[in-house]
Design a protein around this motif. Structure first.
Motif, mmCIF file in Angstrom:
data_model
loop_
_atom_site.group_PDB
_atom_site.id
_atom_site.type_symbol
_atom_site.label_atom_id
_atom_site.label_comp_id
_atom_site.label_asym_id
_atom_site.label_seq_id
_atom_site.Cartn_x
_atom_site.Cartn_y
_atom_site.Cartn_z
ATOM 1 N N LYS A 180 -12.566 3.980 3.064
ATOM 2 C CA LYS A 180 -13.369 4.307 1.883
ATOM 3 C C LYS A 180 -12.937 5.645 1.313
ATOM 4 C CE LYS A 180 -17.516 1.874 3.394
ATOM 5 N NZ LYS A 180 -18.957 1.972 3.587
ATOM 6 N N SER A 215 0.842 -1.191 0.000
ATOM 7 C CA SER A 215 0.000 0.000 0.000
ATOM 8 C C SER A 215 0.875 1.238 0.000
ATOM 9 C CB SER A 215 -0.871 0.012 1.265
ATOM 10 O OG SER A 215 -1.513 1.269 1.419
ATOM 11 N N GLY A 266 -9.451 1.742 0.014
ATOM 12 C CA GLY A 266 -9.793 0.407 -0.461
ATOM 13 C C GLY A 266 -9.313 -0.706 0.454
ATOM 14 N N TRP A 300 -6.305 -6.650 3.722
ATOM 15 C CA TRP A 300 -6.443 -6.854 2.291
ATOM 16 C C TRP A 300 -7.024 -5.616 1.635
ATOM 17 C CZ3 TRP A 300 -9.864 -8.325 5.940
ATOM 18 C CH2 TRP A 300 -11.215 -8.110 5.717
ATOM 19 N N LYS A 301 -6.844 -5.564 0.319
ATOM 20 C CA LYS A 301 -7.445 -4.487 -0.463
ATOM 21 C C LYS A 301 -8.674 -5.047 -1.131
ATOM 22 C CE LYS A 301 -6.588 -0.601 -3.409
ATOM 23 N NZ LYS A 301 -5.607 0.237 -4.077
ATOM 24 N N ALA A 302 -9.803 -4.425 -0.888
ATOM 25 C CA ALA A 302 -11.084 -4.898 -1.422
ATOM 26 C C ALA A 302 -11.172 -4.588 -2.912
ATOM 27 C CB ALA A 302 -12.237 -4.239 -0.674
ATOM 28 N N ASP A 303 -11.799 -5.481 -3.637
ATOM 29 C CA ASP A 303 -12.064 -5.241 -5.055
ATOM 30 C C ASP A 303 -13.262 -4.320 -5.166
ATOM 31 O OD1 ASP A 303 -10.095 -7.056 -5.740
ATOM 32 O OD2 ASP A 303 -11.484 -8.741 -5.716
ATOM 33 N N SER A 304 -13.045 -3.144 -5.754
ATOM 34 C CA SER A 304 -14.194 -2.247 -5.946
ATOM 35 C C SER A 304 -13.916 -1.257 -7.028
ATOM 36 C CB SER A 304 -14.544 -1.515 -4.658
ATOM 37 O OG SER A 304 -13.441 -0.838 -4.114
#
Length: 112
Positions: free
Chosen positions: A45, A17, A94, A108-112
């Motif tokens: 977010k 990150s 994210g 973790w990094k969210a898929d969005s």
């Protein structure tokens, strides 16, 4: 605050990150009433227009209607309320984390 900078940088590096500097007057939304539940969850977010809040922190699973439990606090206040989350706050948009009292950690990094 200073004591967490190195730990934040290492954590960002570990999870690939960018390091986002945390300031004492930055704001987070926290559901204080849920912090006795596990795991503790943090979600970064995109900051919405008219807001300065990027992090949402709560304990356990939120039930319907519990979204209203969030209150806005500064990083300085968060340090007093729940310092365990401080190492994670420099992660970029994210990212999510999940921790508990038994030293469980998932980032973790969210898929969005």
């Amino acid at each position: 605050m200073q004591e967490f900078i190195e730990e934040q940088k290492l954590l960002c590096e570990e999870f690939d990150s960018a390091y986002i500097k945390v300031n004492a007057d930055d704001e987070v939304a926290i559901a204080v009433q849920t912090l006795d539940r596990e795991p503790i969850v943090g979600i970064r977010k995109k900051v919405e227009a008219g807001s300065k809040v990027a992090w949402y922190i709560y304990g356990g699973e939120l039930d319907e209607g519990e979204e209203n439990l969030f209150e806005i606090v500064t990083i300085t206040q968060l340090l007093e309320i729940f310092p365990d989350v401080m190492p994670y706050l420099a992660l970029e948009e994210g990212f999510r984390f999940m921790i508990d009292q038994d030293d469980y950690e998932d980032v973790w990094k969210a898929d969005s």
